[in-house]
Scaffold this active site. Sequence first.
Site, PDB file in Angstrom:
ATOM      1  N   SER A 119       1.279  -8.822  17.098  1.00 57.32           N
ATOM      2  CA  SER A 119       1.605  -9.815  18.106  1.00 57.32           C
ATOM      3  C   SER A 119       2.885 -10.582  17.794  1.00 57.32           C
ATOM      4  CB  SER A 119       0.412 -10.749  18.273  1.00 57.32           C
ATOM      5  OG  SER A 119       0.592 -11.565  19.389  1.00 57.32           O
ATOM      6  N   HIS A 120       2.768 -11.899  17.655  1.00 56.47           N
ATOM      7  CA  HIS A 120       3.948 -12.746  17.489  1.00 56.47           C
ATOM      8  C   HIS A 120       4.409 -12.826  16.035  1.00 56.47           C
ATOM      9  CE1 HIS A 120       0.249 -14.825  16.832  1.00 56.47           C
ATOM     10  NE2 HIS A 120       0.899 -15.695  16.094  1.00 56.47           N
ATOM     11  N   LYS A 132      -5.853  -2.924  16.547  1.00 61.61           N
ATOM     12  CA  LYS A 132      -7.099  -3.374  17.164  1.00 61.61           C
ATOM     13  C   LYS A 132      -7.624  -2.292  18.103  1.00 61.61           C
ATOM     14  CE  LYS A 132      -4.780  -6.002  20.789  1.00 61.61           C
ATOM     15  NZ  LYS A 132      -4.702  -7.228  21.564  1.00 61.61           N
ATOM     16  N   ASP A 284       5.861 -12.361  23.858  1.00 65.84           N
ATOM     17  CA  ASP A 284       5.804 -12.170  22.408  1.00 65.84           C
ATOM     18  C   ASP A 284       5.886 -10.699  22.020  1.00 65.84           C
ATOM     19  OD1 ASP A 284       3.297 -11.376  23.273  1.00 65.84           O
ATOM     20  OD2 ASP A 284       2.276 -12.103  21.488  1.00 65.84           O
ATOM     21  N   ASP A 286       3.835  -8.234  21.402  1.00 68.89           N
ATOM     22  CA  ASP A 286       3.086  -7.217  22.138  1.00 68.89           C
ATOM     23  C   ASP A 286       2.974  -7.528  23.629  1.00 68.89           C
ATOM     24  OD1 ASP A 286       1.423  -9.369  21.500  1.00 68.89           O
ATOM     25  OD2 ASP A 286      -0.382  -8.148  21.527  1.00 68.89           O
ATOM     26  N   ASP A 288       1.751 -10.050  25.399  1.00 66.16           N
ATOM     27  CA  ASP A 288       0.609 -10.696  26.055  1.00 66.16           C
ATOM     28  C   ASP A 288       0.763 -12.212  26.191  1.00 66.16           C
ATOM     29  OD1 ASP A 288       0.223 -11.173  23.375  1.00 66.16           O
ATOM     30  OD2 ASP A 288      -1.834 -10.402  23.296  1.00 66.16           O
ATOM     31  N   ARG A 289       1.707 -12.802  25.466  1.00 67.75           N
ATOM     32  CA  ARG A 289       1.921 -14.256  25.608  1.00 67.75           C
ATOM     33  C   ARG A 289       3.096 -14.528  26.531  1.00 67.75           C
ATOM     34  NH1 ARG A 289       0.962 -17.305  19.873  1.00 67.75           N
ATOM     35  NH2 ARG A 289      -0.897 -16.131  19.292  1.00 67.75           N
ATOM     36  N   THR A 351     -11.745 -19.609  20.585  1.00 66.54           N
ATOM     37  CA  THR A 351     -10.396 -19.055  20.556  1.00 66.54           C
ATOM     38  C   THR A 351     -10.413 -17.530  20.440  1.00 66.54           C
ATOM     39  OG1 THR A 351      -9.510 -21.058  19.584  1.00 66.54           O
ATOM     40  CG2 THR A 351      -8.277 -19.039  19.183  1.00 66.54           C
ATOM     41  N   GLU A 370      -5.373 -19.700  27.281  1.00 68.60           N
ATOM     42  CA  GLU A 370      -5.432 -20.402  26.003  1.00 68.60           C
ATOM     43  C   GLU A 370      -4.175 -21.243  25.843  1.00 68.60           C
ATOM     44  OE1 GLU A 370      -7.481 -18.159  22.659  1.00 68.60           O
ATOM     45  OE2 GLU A 370      -6.138 -16.640  23.465  1.00 68.60           O
ATOM     46  N   GLU A 371      -4.286 -22.272  24.999  1.00 70.76           N
ATOM     47  CA  GLU A 371      -3.130 -23.136  24.753  1.00 70.76           C
ATOM     48  C   GLU A 371      -1.993 -22.393  24.062  1.00 70.76           C
ATOM     49  OE1 GLU A 371      -2.564 -23.549  21.288  1.00 70.76           O
ATOM     50  OE2 GLU A 371      -4.443 -22.462  21.028  1.00 70.76           O
ATOM     51  N   SER A 372      -2.314 -21.278  23.411  1.00 73.86           N
ATOM     52  CA  SER A 372      -1.342 -20.551  22.594  1.00 73.86           C
ATOM     53  C   SER A 372      -0.482 -19.614  23.445  1.00 73.86           C
ATOM     54  CB  SER A 372      -2.079 -19.774  21.513  1.00 73.86           C
ATOM     55  OG  SER A 372      -3.089 -18.963  22.102  1.00 73.86           O
ATOM     56  N   LYS A 383      -4.705 -11.036  27.817  1.00 71.64           N
ATOM     57  CA  LYS A 383      -3.755 -11.973  28.381  1.00 71.64           C
ATOM     58  C   LYS A 383      -2.492 -11.184  28.701  1.00 71.64           C
ATOM     59  CE  LYS A 383      -2.500 -13.806  23.792  1.00 71.64           C
ATOM     60  NZ  LYS A 383      -3.651 -13.536  22.903  1.00 71.64           N
ATOM     61  N   ARG A 503      -4.677 -25.454  12.060  1.00 74.55           N
ATOM     62  CA  ARG A 503      -4.208 -25.869  13.379  1.00 74.55           C
ATOM     63  C   ARG A 503      -4.921 -27.167  13.762  1.00 74.55           C
ATOM     64  NH1 ARG A 503      -1.373 -21.439  14.414  1.00 74.55           N
ATOM     65  NH2 ARG A 503      -2.295 -19.354  14.473  1.00 74.55           N
TER      66      ARG A 503
HETATM   67  C1  VG1 Z   1      -3.942 -17.210  17.656  1.00 77.15           C
HETATM   68  C2  VG1 Z   1      -4.112 -18.143  18.843  1.00 77.15           C
HETATM   69  C3  VG1 Z   1      -5.201 -17.610  19.762  1.00 77.15           C
HETATM   70  C4  VG1 Z   1      -4.842 -16.183  20.189  1.00 77.15           C
HETATM   71  C5  VG1 Z   1      -4.614 -15.322  18.965  1.00 77.15           C
HETATM   72  C6  VG1 Z   1      -4.144 -13.933  19.316  1.00 77.15           C
HETATM   73  O1  VG1 Z   1      -5.146 -17.140  16.914  1.00 77.15           O
HETATM   74  O2  VG1 Z   1      -4.426 -19.443  18.407  1.00 77.15           O
HETATM   75  O3  VG1 Z   1      -5.329 -18.465  20.863  1.00 77.15           O
HETATM   76  O4  VG1 Z   1      -5.881 -15.626  20.950  1.00 77.15           O
HETATM   77  O5  VG1 Z   1      -3.612 -15.914  18.135  1.00 77.15           O
HETATM   78  O6  VG1 Z   1      -2.973 -13.975  20.059  1.00 77.15           O
HETATM   79  P1  VG1 Z   1      -5.411 -17.993  15.579  1.00 77.15           P
HETATM   80  O7  VG1 Z   1      -6.744 -17.543  15.064  1.00 77.15           O
HETATM   81  O8  VG1 Z   1      -4.269 -17.684  14.640  1.00 77.15           O
HETATM   82  O9  VG1 Z   1      -5.380 -19.416  15.990  1.00 77.15           O
HETATM   83  V1  VG1 Z   1      -1.915 -12.655  20.021  1.00 77.15           V
HETATM   84  O10 VG1 Z   1      -0.690 -12.918  21.049  1.00 77.15           O
HETATM   85  O11 VG1 Z   1      -1.915 -12.351  18.523  1.00 77.15           O
HETATM   86  O12 VG1 Z   1      -2.799 -11.341  20.535  1.00 77.15           O
HETATM   87 CO    CO Z   2       0.413 -11.250  21.392  1.00 75.95          CO
END
Ligand code: VG1
Ligand code: CO
Length: 550
Positions: A119-120, A132, A284, A286, A288-289, A351, A370-372, A383, A503
């Site tokens: 992801s990010h 995954k 991001d 992948d 999804d954000r 989350t 989600e807030e993220s 997402k 967090r």
């Molecule tokens: C973080 C975010 C969560 C999100 C997850 C995967 O998880 O807080 O809201 O679903 O990343 O996002 P954590 O456990 O680090 O707080 V992504 O874009 O990695 O698929």
């Molecule tokens: Co992502």
Amino acid sequence: MTTEQVKQPKQVKTQAFSDQKPGTSGLRKKVTQFQQTGYLENFVQAVFNTIAPCTGKKLVLGGDGRFYNREAIQVIIRMAVANGFAHILVGKGGILSTPAASCIIRKNQACGGVILSASHNPGGPDEDFGIKFNGENGGPAPEKLTDAIFEQTLSLEHYQTIEADDVDLDQLATVQIAQCQIDIIDPVSDYADLMESMFDFDSMKALFTQDNFRMCFDAMHAVNGPYAKEILENRLGAPDGTVINGVPLTDFGGGHPDPNLVHAHELVDLLHGDDPLDFGAASDGDGDRNMVLGKAFYINPCDSLAILTANANCVPAYAEGISGVARSMPTSRAVDRVATAMNIPCYETPTGWKFFGNLLDAGKITLCGEESFGTGSDHVREKDGLWAVLFWLNLIAVKKQPVSEIVRNHWAQYGRDYFTRHDYEAVDSGNAQEMIAQLKEKIPSLPGQVFAGINIESADDFQYIDPVDNSKTTAQGVRLYLSNGGRIVFRLSGTGTQGATLRVYLDCYQNDPDLLEQDTQQALSELIQVAEEVVGIKQFTGREKPDVIT
Ligand code: VG1
Ligand code: CO
């Protein structure tokens, strides 16, 4: 590739690994950890054993293009063939954004998909990799399945593979290895078609071709570049160059593919200054954000979810109405106010996107977030970054208002939920665990106590009972509710790969018309003080201030 070259499947002896427990969103580790002999194979075989029998089934495979993506895909193709799959769909170049993978799984009625991404998190030989499994609904495996996969990883003795040449990932073609047909598919077209079927493309096209609307999409050298180019530039007629950093690179050009004000600074600069653009967006690693920006205006993701919900009727796909909404627990309660006004249910989940899956499948919700920087709907089971950007474009086109006006009108109607998240990254794991343990012990004694002049009304450790299958998930973050309407949440990240990440989420409601334009950190300064006094963040983390504030 000819079938003569293909040998029989073989069993390779492997040691089991003890550190393959999937986190918030799959298994994430340093690339070097994934490169250990048998490490990737152990996890993949555990997935295949858990969903067995694989014989005759269809699998979707792709990733965000980061370092080790291509190597991992070849390993997984050989293992999937040896495990009996009949059909594998692989994105050309090994590319599939997370939402596109979800779309393709659903459209082709595959039994699931393996998505390669961290992801990010940054990419490169010394950075992060991830894997995954998403099931037949296109969504992240639920806890029950990830627990079963983890069990398998602990006890595997063999994995199955086959000797075969690498598949050429760069040509749209079909190859046969033993019983299995492997299609190298266009990663973009199915997804782009889905978007075109949902939004008001005619009105959106007019923004670019008639209204001289100026936007920039920063793909951050991550997976969404080709998707954004096809949809924004080719199908919606935005000028060439609207998408920047549009070529996916194995190291994301050395940056963090994380769409926030800190990491997407190139984009942020284009929305400020002498000649700012009308609209900016980023996604991001992948895809999804999402982050969306107006002219010198930032939209908090919690507000974004609330505003999309309130205005869903502007989008053809939701014109008939929405059944309900959901947000992750730490997300602000802005969307709850909209749901109340619309008289639809609003669910609060732990989350991670996997907790929305059952609600979406059961038709209980249409939108969630989600807030993220994660927002999505029932069109896929992940997402979806570009979808959120298109949703905003659709609103702007139909309402004929700039972003800032849409948001301010929303605050005027519903009030504003100030929200911030403070992250303390790579802190000592022992200290972080100890801090949370001490906080949990304090929970019963907190109500009635006063910190920084504010009374704590209630406190708990969030647990969730899924309304569809009644499965129970505990220890999802400590919540404090304050007498001034504020809330503070503490939890440890499940996606970090180094030490622990703390967090701290803070939010507070405001509906005084004169107090809707405050600086967020200022508006939440008392809550920030309460958080410090209750927990002793500085002492436990050894940090004077958070590493990242969003
Ligand atoms: C973080 C975010 C969560 C999100 C997850 C995967 O998880 O807080 O809201 O679903 O990343 O996002 P954590 O456990 O680090 O707080 V992504 O874009 O990695 O698929
Ligand atoms: Co992502």
